[in-house]
Design an enzyme around this catalytic site. Sequence first.
Site, short mmCIF file in Angstrom:
data_model
loop_
_atom_site.label_atom_id
_atom_site.label_comp_id
_atom_site.label_asym_id
_atom_site.label_seq_id
_atom_site.Cartn_x
_atom_site.Cartn_y
_atom_site.Cartn_z
N ARG A 108 54.67 36.62 38.51
CA ARG A 108 55.70 37.50 37.97
C ARG A 108 56.11 38.54 39.00
NH1 ARG A 108 53.42 40.27 32.94
NH2 ARG A 108 51.68 40.57 34.35
N SER A 176 44.78 37.80 41.35
CA SER A 176 43.66 37.67 40.40
C SER A 176 42.69 36.57 40.78
CB SER A 176 44.21 37.45 38.99
OG SER A 176 45.05 38.52 38.63
N ASP A 229 43.91 41.56 38.39
CA ASP A 229 44.54 41.83 37.11
C ASP A 229 43.80 42.88 36.29
OD1 ASP A 229 42.41 40.12 36.80
OD2 ASP A 229 43.49 38.61 35.63
#
Length: 507
Positions: A108, A176, A229
């Site tokens: 994203r 992550s 994350d």
Amino acid sequence: MGKLALGVAVGWAVVSCTIAGILVNRTARRRRKWSRVVRVLKEFEEGCSTSIGRLRQVVDGMAVEMHAGLASDGGSKLKMLLTFVENLPTGNERGIYYGLDLGGTNFRVLRVQLEGRRSTTLKHQVERQPVPQQLMTGSSEELFDFIASALEQSVSQESNDFESSDQRRELGFTFSFPVKQTSVSSGVLIKWTKGFAIEDAVGKDVSECLQRALDKRGLDMRVSVLVNDTVGTLAVGHYHDEDTVAAVIIGTGTNACYVDRTDAIVKCQGLLTNSGRMVVNIEWGNFWSSHLPRTTYDIDLDGESPNPNDQGFEKMISGMYLGDIVRRVILRMAQESDIFGGANVVSNLSIPFILRTPTMAAMHEDDTPDLRKVARVLEETLQIAEIPLKVRKLVVRVCDVVTRRAARLAAAGIVGILKKIGRDGSGGISGGRRKTRQMRRTVVAIEGSLYSNYSMFRDYLDEAVVEILGEEVARYVILRVSEDGSGIGAAILAASNASSSSGSRSR
């Protein structure tokens, strides 16, 4: 005629007895088959037991392993990675910042506008893109060139809501995967997870890889913060509420981070921070304890995985694996009995990961009287048709056992973090008397589909936290759902890091 009638009567009696015998035998066989299936369920339930005593042992084990991991690298299954993040958001940050979140099969790009005053609603835009399968196993250059291209496209389409600026754009990078951080903005990839296997990236500075790809395209953008994350989720939580001290991800994978005192991190070797604290990335998916309720199904899953003897905790509590544990139990039942059908059913059930966790959750949360959603899932996913209601109930029970164990173990992990930083209400022993400890309000930010979307999982986890801590202490602990935290948090950390840097220069 009398003899004939007698012969017919005797013949019918023999036939009737034979039929009755066959029916009795069939009934007995069905009962034996059903009892074998029930025995499989009972053994599984016993193996997954999470009594309060066992959960408290897991809590203690987590806290002990955290201490060991902070003492030295390699001293624990928990890596306890230093993030070098010490400046958490204050809520006063202002400006436009970018976040890039690469955490799995999608990534994203986020643009966040901060207006100070700890705004309750963050003005942001999100663009989501899938990572092509071939790039997950290709070269690092190909992957980061693809990401840089998406960033370039996103920047070129900035809306009027995000005011233009002549300043260089600051980018927070949420990555992550296990990374050994070397500074707040750089870190070396330790290993890939979640289906990625880009060999030439291991051992490289991932921020440098991304920065090189951005520079190649002429993008005036600086990777100012590298986080995972959990750290991003913690940043968002702290932006909204300064009592946020930990963050947990419970989705496809699982991990946690928390804020600790720098002087409690022995392996810092004299590293000082202005704030006297640092965010630590636990990498708790690799936690292991002899007190974890491990079954033969877990052992088989681990042995057949690409990373045997690794990520043991994750394999018991994360969304990547729960559905497959259910599949393995149902397969064992199908092998013990034909209650699900014939050989085709066993063949379908033998396909690893054919039953995904979201599908399992849909069966578990089926509230129809005849469990028709369960029937539909079994037919559409496993080609198991016309399943009796009692068998559907059996499947739901297996889902419940797997989910309850996972949620309660995750709760024990959370309490283990609180115990490590003295937020679990326990006091030390001094002079034979228990010291009282003043309770402080404590917020744990939680992100991930298992907790946010799976209500049964969330209820079991919340219930277990109260059960472990006790109601009096649990009143001070708030578990708060965080949405889009991992990406937005990276952008906010880029802002807080920029503010801190400018503040240091002004002094």
